[in-house]
Design a protein around this motif. Sequence first.
Motif, mmCIF file in Angstrom:
data_model
loop_
_atom_site.group_PDB
_atom_site.id
_atom_site.type_symbol
_atom_site.label_atom_id
_atom_site.label_comp_id
_atom_site.label_asym_id
_atom_site.label_seq_id
_atom_site.Cartn_x
_atom_site.Cartn_y
_atom_site.Cartn_z
ATOM 1 N N ASN A 44 0.817 -1.208 0.000
ATOM 2 C CA ASN A 44 0.000 0.000 0.000
ATOM 3 C C ASN A 44 0.855 1.264 0.000
ATOM 4 O O ASN A 44 0.398 2.312 -0.441
ATOM 5 C CB ASN A 44 -0.932 -0.008 1.216
ATOM 6 N N ALA A 45 2.089 1.167 0.453
ATOM 7 C CA ALA A 45 2.941 2.352 0.541
ATOM 8 C C ALA A 45 3.829 2.529 -0.693
ATOM 9 O O ALA A 45 3.859 3.600 -1.290
ATOM 10 C CB ALA A 45 3.805 2.275 1.795
ATOM 11 N N CYS A 46 4.543 1.477 -1.080
ATOM 12 C CA CYS A 46 5.517 1.632 -2.165
ATOM 13 C C CYS A 46 5.103 0.948 -3.465
ATOM 14 O O CYS A 46 5.710 1.181 -4.507
ATOM 15 C CB CYS A 46 6.883 1.107 -1.722
ATOM 16 N N GLY A 47 4.096 0.080 -3.436
ATOM 17 C CA GLY A 47 3.633 -0.582 -4.649
ATOM 18 C C GLY A 47 4.360 -1.866 -4.989
ATOM 19 O O GLY A 47 4.094 -2.472 -6.019
ATOM 20 N N HIS A 48 5.278 -2.295 -4.144
ATOM 21 C CA HIS A 48 6.023 -3.536 -4.378
ATOM 22 C C HIS A 48 5.057 -4.715 -4.374
ATOM 23 O O HIS A 48 4.230 -4.849 -3.486
ATOM 24 C CB HIS A 48 7.084 -3.711 -3.283
ATOM 25 N N ARG A 49 5.147 -5.592 -5.392
ATOM 26 C CA ARG A 49 4.268 -6.759 -5.482
ATOM 27 C C ARG A 49 5.021 -7.996 -5.032
ATOM 28 O O ARG A 49 6.172 -8.205 -5.392
ATOM 29 C CB ARG A 49 3.771 -6.957 -6.904
ATOM 30 N N ASP A 50 4.321 -8.833 -4.245
ATOM 31 C CA ASP A 50 4.925 -10.071 -3.767
ATOM 32 C C ASP A 50 3.817 -11.044 -3.395
ATOM 33 O O ASP A 50 2.642 -10.696 -3.384
ATOM 34 C CB ASP A 50 5.817 -9.791 -2.556
ATOM 35 N N LYS A 51 4.215 -12.266 -3.080
ATOM 36 C CA LYS A 51 3.247 -13.275 -2.669
ATOM 37 C C LYS A 51 2.680 -12.934 -1.297
ATOM 38 O O LYS A 51 3.268 -12.165 -0.535
ATOM 39 C CB LYS A 51 3.908 -14.646 -2.625
ATOM 40 N N ARG A 52 1.578 -13.552 -0.997
ATOM 41 C CA ARG A 52 0.890 -13.275 0.265
ATOM 42 C C ARG A 52 1.754 -13.630 1.472
ATOM 43 O O ARG A 52 1.687 -12.969 2.507
ATOM 44 C CB ARG A 52 -0.414 -14.061 0.296
ATOM 45 N N ASP A 53 2.572 -14.657 1.349
ATOM 46 C CA ASP A 53 3.404 -15.085 2.473
ATOM 47 C C ASP A 53 4.433 -14.032 2.870
ATOM 48 O O ASP A 53 4.885 -14.005 4.010
ATOM 49 C CB ASP A 53 4.142 -16.379 2.125
ATOM 50 N N HIS A 54 4.798 -13.175 1.938
ATOM 51 C CA HIS A 54 5.837 -12.181 2.195
ATOM 52 C C HIS A 54 5.275 -10.796 2.500
ATOM 53 O O HIS A 54 6.035 -9.850 2.638
ATOM 54 C CB HIS A 54 6.779 -12.089 0.999
ATOM 55 N N MET A 55 3.961 -10.691 2.590
ATOM 56 C CA MET A 55 3.327 -9.405 2.864
ATOM 57 C C MET A 55 2.705 -9.432 4.256
ATOM 58 O O MET A 55 2.376 -10.488 4.786
ATOM 59 C CB MET A 55 2.248 -9.107 1.823
ATOM 60 N N VAL A 56 2.543 -8.253 4.846
ATOM 61 C CA VAL A 56 1.992 -8.132 6.195
ATOM 62 C C VAL A 56 0.640 -7.429 6.100
ATOM 63 O O VAL A 56 0.567 -6.294 5.631
ATOM 64 C CB VAL A 56 2.944 -7.325 7.105
ATOM 65 N N PRO A 57 -0.442 -8.092 6.561
ATOM 66 C CA PRO A 57 -1.747 -7.433 6.520
ATOM 67 C C PRO A 57 -1.919 -6.496 7.717
ATOM 68 O O PRO A 57 -1.556 -6.822 8.842
ATOM 69 C CB PRO A 57 -2.734 -8.596 6.595
ATOM 70 N N VAL A 58 -2.460 -5.320 7.457
ATOM 71 C CA VAL A 58 -2.741 -4.351 8.513
ATOM 72 C C VAL A 58 -4.199 -3.938 8.356
ATOM 73 O O VAL A 58 -4.602 -3.456 7.300
ATOM 74 C CB VAL A 58 -1.813 -3.119 8.404
ATOM 75 N N ALA A 59 -4.990 -4.143 9.423
ATOM 76 C CA ALA A 59 -6.414 -3.801 9.383
ATOM 77 C C ALA A 59 -6.589 -2.347 9.808
ATOM 78 O O ALA A 59 -6.159 -1.947 10.889
ATOM 79 C CB ALA A 59 -7.199 -4.728 10.294
ATOM 80 N N ARG A 60 -7.219 -1.572 8.940
ATOM 81 C CA ARG A 60 -7.491 -0.160 9.236
ATOM 82 C C ARG A 60 -8.897 0.175 8.761
ATOM 83 O O ARG A 60 -9.214 -0.001 7.589
ATOM 84 C CB ARG A 60 -6.500 0.743 8.510
ATOM 85 N N GLU A 61 -9.705 0.656 9.661
ATOM 86 C CA GLU A 61 -11.052 1.137 9.354
ATOM 87 C C GLU A 61 -11.876 0.106 8.585
ATOM 88 O O GLU A 61 -12.569 0.432 7.622
ATOM 89 C CB GLU A 61 -10.987 2.451 8.581
ATOM 90 N N GLY A 62 -11.775 -1.135 8.977
ATOM 91 C CA GLY A 62 -12.586 -2.182 8.374
ATOM 92 C C GLY A 62 -12.036 -2.783 7.096
ATOM 93 O O GLY A 62 -12.646 -3.675 6.527
ATOM 94 N N SER A 63 -10.913 -2.308 6.615
ATOM 95 C CA SER A 63 -10.322 -2.896 5.413
ATOM 96 C C SER A 63 -8.918 -3.398 5.733
ATOM 97 O O SER A 63 -8.297 -2.984 6.701
ATOM 98 C CB SER A 63 -10.261 -1.868 4.277
ATOM 99 N N VAL A 64 -8.438 -4.287 4.910
ATOM 100 C CA VAL A 64 -7.105 -4.859 5.111
ATOM 101 C C VAL A 64 -6.164 -4.241 4.093
ATOM 102 O O VAL A 64 -6.407 -4.293 2.889
ATOM 103 C CB VAL A 64 -7.129 -6.395 4.964
ATOM 104 N N LEU A 65 -5.102 -3.659 4.581
ATOM 105 C CA LEU A 65 -4.064 -3.087 3.730
ATOM 106 C C LEU A 65 -2.842 -3.986 3.817
ATOM 107 O O LEU A 65 -2.492 -4.470 4.889
ATOM 108 C CB LEU A 65 -3.715 -1.669 4.189
ATOM 109 N N TRP A 66 -2.188 -4.197 2.688
ATOM 110 C CA TRP A 66 -1.018 -5.070 2.646
ATOM 111 C C TRP A 66 0.239 -4.229 2.506
ATOM 112 O O TRP A 66 0.303 -3.321 1.685
ATOM 113 C CB TRP A 66 -1.135 -6.041 1.476
ATOM 114 N N TYR A 67 1.243 -4.528 3.337
ATOM 115 C CA TYR A 67 2.518 -3.818 3.314
ATOM 116 C C TYR A 67 3.657 -4.818 3.164
ATOM 117 O O TYR A 67 3.587 -5.933 3.677
ATOM 118 C CB TYR A 67 2.724 -3.019 4.606
#
Length: 75
Positions: A44-67
């Motif tokens: 969500n911050a830099c646009g880097h694409r990767d598999k789900r295993d390498h990303m960290v989900p952060v819940a904010r205001e009812g939605s999940v953002l991936w970093y």
Amino acid sequence: MADRINLFFAYAPIVVFALIVLVVYFSTRGQIAKIPIGQTFACNACGHRDKRDHMVPVAREGSVLWYCHRCVARL
């Protein structure tokens, strides 16, 4: 007699092709694709694409953002 020979050679390639297609179809119809299609997520911050295993989900205001691991350290 020549008409029968010409007719045989006219239809033989089509019949052989149809038989090959049917054999291949029936021999492979139950197989599952060997290459799984992986789902990727964009940071969500830099646009880097990767598999789900390498990303960290952060819940904010009812939605999940991936970093990615670099951007989640800056949060």
